[in-house]
Scaffold this active site. Sequence first.
Site, PDB file in Angstrom:
ATOM      1  N   GLN A   1       1.656   9.405   5.693  1.00 19.33           N
ATOM      2  CA  GLN A   1       2.927  10.094   5.474  1.00 19.33           C
ATOM      3  C   GLN A   1       2.704  11.536   5.011  1.00 19.33           C
ATOM      4  OE1 GLN A   1       4.749   6.085   3.489  1.00 19.33           O
ATOM      5  NE2 GLN A   1       5.917   7.935   3.069  1.00 19.33           N
TER       6      GLN A   1
ATOM      7  N   CYS B   1      11.702   4.837  -3.342  1.00 24.77           N
ATOM      8  CA  CYS B   1      12.107   4.789  -4.752  1.00 24.77           C
ATOM      9  C   CYS B   1      12.338   6.160  -5.345  1.00 24.77           C
ATOM     10  CB  CYS B   1      11.084   4.030  -5.578  1.00 24.77           C
ATOM     11  SG  CYS B   1       9.589   4.965  -5.914  1.00 24.77           S
TER      12      CYS B   1
END
Lengths: 307, 789
Positions: free
Chosen positions: B227, B375
């Site tokens: 990522q 999150c």
Amino acid sequence: MYPSKFDYLAPETLEEALAVLAERGDEVKILAGGQSLIPMMKLRFAEPATLLDINRIPGLDAIDIQNGHVRVQALARHADVVRSAVIKEENDLMAGAAPWIADPIVRNLGTVCGSLAHHDPEGDWASVMLALDAEVVAVSKEGVTHFHPGADGTQHTGGTRVISIQDFLVDMFTTSLYPTELLTEVRVPRYERGGGNYQKLERKVGDYATVGVATHIELGDDDRITKAGIALTSVYAHNLKVTDAETALVGQAPSDELFAEAGRIASAACDPASDTRGSAEYKRHIVGLFTERSLAESLKIAQGGQS
Amino acid sequence: MTTTEHKPHTSPEIGGLGHSRRRVEDARFIEGRGNYVDDITLPGMLHMAIHRSPLAHARIISIDTSAAEAVDGVVAVVTGELLAGYNLAWMPTLSGDTQAVLATDKVRFQGQEIAAVIATDRYVAQDAARLVEVEYEDLEPIVNPQRALEEDAVLIRDDKEDQTSNLCFEWESGDKTATDEAFAKADKIVSLETHYPRSHPAPLETCGIVADVDSATGQATLYMTSQAPHAHRTVFALVAGLAEQNIRIVSPDLGGGFGNKVPVYPGYVVATAASLVIGQPVKWVETRTENLISTGFARDYYMKGELAVTNDGKILGLKVDMLADEGAFYADAQPSKFRAGLFHIVTGSYDYPAAYVTTRGAYTNKAPGGVAYRCSFRVTEASYLIERLVQNAAYELGLDPAEFRSSNFIQADQFPYHSPTGFVYDSGDYETAMRKAMDMVGYADIQAEKEQARKEGRLVGIGMASFTEVVGAGHGEDYDIIGLKMFDSAELRVHPTGKAILKLGVKSQGQGHETTFAQIVAEELGIPAGDVKVVEGDTDNTPYGLGTYASRSTPVAGAATAVISRKLREKAKKIAAHLLEASEEDLEWETGKFFVAGDPESSVSIQDIAFAAYTNPPPDLEAGLEGVHYYDPPNMTYPFGTYIVVVDVDPESGQWKVRRMIAVDDCGVKINPMIVEGQIQGGLTEGFAMSSMQHITFDETGNCLGSNFMDYLVPTAWETPRFELGETVTPSPHHPIGAKGVGESATVGSPAAYVNAVVDALQHMGVTNIEMPMSADRVWHAMQENSGG
């Protein structure tokens, strides 16, 4: 998936399949739907040396009526049972349980007979068949001696055996099938006036049952219960037929109190383990509750209500 | 800041902001023609499989690799001892700790990497990995942070010189004195102790790498599930001692990330080292079980919150004390300054002067990780705690939870709002979002039905969460990952034919960047979105950036894209003036063209300008239409919303079912409403999953009980509730296009709404808490314990 090495055989006749079994015996695992076996091989919990794929054998996928029984053959998928007009007409418990099996993808490939032969105590079909007093049919190559490694010195010379479901289901992951035998069908007796129902508590579609309860009742002309079947999933070392609860029902006029009593007996008979699905105390409670609910539903169907 | 209606400024053909443009990447994904790491096959490529520890905590006595080495097709077996020779047995984590690459001294969690088999065939590698024999001496497995911090607990990190206990970190935020004073003035203190259970992002594609190190040139090409490819390249340069210019990380199509593909995993390092030593490409792709038991988990915070309130319903202050289960290595991927991520946003959507947050982290014998699963750096835990506390406080004060929220909300005219833990909320209108959600659900009717239902023996509950998110980290002054400032970048080139290529430092894992970032260019330059190609994930071909996580792509790289587009528009204006023989001051812009003010016929299109940039540039201007912008955001962005859940609970079995789920989100200006909706639907599903079924559990010996998808549950369409979405639009005042980011809002905000709803159904029995995941068992037990049953 990274299973151990295995031979793959896909015979096109039953005779060939039985010959392979007679020759290779307990090193063989039979592949029908593979929905339990393949995941186990992937995790290397199962490492069969030979995989015998029976999917190319014709004439093994019927769901029909034969000699007063409803017959489900070895290659009939869960989804076939869901769709079957025969099942819908003939057997409420099977019709009610089939949509609860795993998820749609598993149902498209997995088989009823495979589930029984696998005998995972968390499997739903074994409870259904125990409640229905089913029989299974096993065949093996004729004219050779077959040995059963589990039972001392047990042997036979092949052919067809009809085994009651209670004799068939020995213990978790263990049946009375010989390693050289192929389970070709399961059959349940037809009935006149009866009803059945399956209740399943699961965390999501495709999950094994936290608790499963199968019930079947038949009514006489006097509206009393003439036959009762109750069996439990996932709350004992194996699928548990609750004979005491069945006995308590037979000969009685159905009532809420009677079903509550059956629920209490079932709740006392089970022996669930605490795990990530729930505590033993809770599962025991659900066994009682679902037995009661399931019997009420079965009665409604038997009395002509809609399933 | 007022809530406004936003309609697209551009035509559907241009496809700028506000168009629900179809995702351009979907065709290849749907047709099975994506290019994932596991699709990559190189000549001479070898395969790696890892032998992992079956034990949670044990000393390694010996490792015997001879049987594995003897298997036909095995090229090498790598151990930590071998790596130590290259100083690679340990590596740094993104939180400044160290992590074993291959264990040499002890194993510290079940599934820890011990040895790697490199073979000519993937099956052979797997077979041989099972033949590695390790002799162990058992140590006490420590499976919870409470036990970890007891004095007699065995030391897990005896590899660290200064480590004398299992305490991993201590961290605080806010003002203790001011908070104590607020608490002294309170009429009531409402408290809640709860555990946000350990979960796992479980992307459908597991992690993997194809490492291709050319021994002749020293060039390392690493195809990796990353990522954050640029940050990973820097880490590789630091860890492996490879020259950074010789490392090229390519992150191809990713099958989901959710934070799971931010950390650097031992498998990446071993495969790279193996390729370097052997001189052939090495592929390693995790199995599902490996992914679930060894890679970046999420949550596992034990939280105690206390809210100081007055009898008339005002919040005065908040105290939070937490214990974090960090696993065996502290490997949270989060900004360096903040040991508990951005948890201190825990004051939420409410205005009160004082808050004090303390956190301790403990080492345990579990997999490392911590910050993952949409999150926003632990905003998930924070939002859950405050929204659960607020509902309980309302109950305790005898107030309606919605009205209690309303009387404590930060008001629309208070923005920018300085929170007691140091955040500066950019914009918001919480009251409007909440009222909209209440209207959608028919709040008063449900409350009335609740009473009636109880009389009939039914249980109905309604729960709400009015969350505030903080995303888009961040301004470089305060936010960095291992020292790298959290800016991001965009490089844009418009070619002579007017077609553009946009290169970004972030990396889509399914968010639809190829679609949405082109829309920003379309909005700013009037080039049809379909003419803009978006390139990401290749460190040799994109500008440096920190990557995609914490909902930061739109807030940071999206801003960079808007800014570089505007810079090119400025240059385009000079070229237009040249072409129109007009003065720049007389030119006006309308989507896709400049025209002379008062003479709309005298215009020149962006395509013509682009052509001129290469064929006929003004004499005093450099040729081309290209530029790069590194954007350091002035502040973070603060998406918000209200979620309302209505549940029916079976009083006999404890089973519960979501009847309604209303989600009103405000993520500022939307680039592509359809993609926003998809993000929200996915997040609400994950919130439902965590609240109802997901949990990575361990037995007392440290065995992971969530190691496959039969045990770690991912909801299907069957059990997922139907969601009803609404919106308000409050632009971010500091973001170039007013966008705030939406990737994590629903995961952050929704769990509390589900739990609040079930607790609400049982509240009259005295139930104040049910732990996630709310299994039917837990709900039934809550009823049993509180009804005298």
